[in-house]
Design an enzyme around this catalytic site. Structure first.
Site, PDB file in Angstrom:
ATOM      1  N   PHE A  34      -4.461   4.216   1.797  1.00 47.53           N
ATOM      2  CA  PHE A  34      -4.188   5.167   0.720  1.00 47.53           C
ATOM      3  C   PHE A  34      -4.457   6.599   1.159  1.00 47.53           C
ATOM      4  CE2 PHE A  34      -5.483   1.347  -1.814  1.00 47.53           C
ATOM      5  CZ  PHE A  34      -4.253   1.113  -2.406  1.00 47.53           C
ATOM      6  N   GLU A  35      -5.529   6.797   1.894  1.00 49.51           N
ATOM      7  CA  GLU A  35      -5.954   8.148   2.264  1.00 49.51           C
ATOM      8  C   GLU A  35      -5.140   8.732   3.413  1.00 49.51           C
ATOM      9  OE1 GLU A  35      -7.873   9.997   0.522  1.00 49.51           O
ATOM     10  OE2 GLU A  35      -8.542   8.426  -0.834  1.00 49.51           O
ATOM     11  N   GLY A  36      -4.655   7.855   4.306  1.00 49.33           N
ATOM     12  CA  GLY A  36      -3.888   8.372   5.434  1.00 49.33           C
ATOM     13  C   GLY A  36      -4.736   9.263   6.324  1.00 49.33           C
TER      14      GLY A  36
END
Length: 173
Positions: A34-36
């Site tokens: 999600f955060e990448g």
């Protein structure tokens, strides 16, 4: 130095450290997709501060700042470790929840949508702490950021928030 500490206490401390490391790893594995990774600091839509690395956000991140993947990974682990006691304080029974619920809740706490503050939902926290999980599940999605996610170009938050809602619903049964 471990002087004057029984072997049992030494073993207990090692077990606690291993457990904490496993928890940091589990939360990180959940959050990472999600955060990448942002090598250069960027400002998200409507955000006050910049984000760098794997979702590190705050006044310490400066315009044009860069970070390597290695340093971002270390900062990510540090950020997770710092937030675990915060969520445990916010939700005292957090550690008794199923692992999948802990992970989903922590993911939204990390993102900032599950806090007692303005951006978060104090009512959701209250309902969780009262054991009213079905109500908390519904309340969590009564969030302007979630409702307006397409308009705000924040579509990615939908699955994360829906996962929290689903985990809370499972706990209500």
């Amino acid at each position: 130095m471990l002087e004057n500490i029984s072997l049992q206490e030494q073993a207990n401390r090692r077990a606690a450290a291993i457990s904490q490391n496993n928890r940091i790893k589990a939360f990180g594995n959940y959050l990472l997709p999600f955060e990448g990774f942002d090598e250069v600091a960027r400002r998200g839509a409507g955000e006050k501060y910049l984000t760098l690395g794997h979702g590190h956000y705050g006044p310490d991140v400066k315009e044009g700042q860069t970070i390597s993947r290695k340093d971002a990974a270390l900062l990510f682990q540090k950020d997770i470790a710092e937030r675990i006691p915060q969520i445990q304080k916010l939700i005292p029974k957090f550690d008794s929840f199923p692992a999948s619920a802990q992970t989903a809740l922590f993911g939204e706490f990390y993102r900032g949508s599950l806090t007692g503050g303005k951006k978060g939902s104090p009512k959701t926290i209250r309902l969780i702490n009262e054991g009213k999980f079905e109500e908390a599940s519904k309340e969590f999605l009564r969030n302007n950021e979630y409702i307006n996610r397409v308009k705000l170009n924040r579509r990615g938050i939908g699955p994360r928030m829906e996962n929290v809602s689903s985990e809370l619903m499972k706990m209500s049964k």
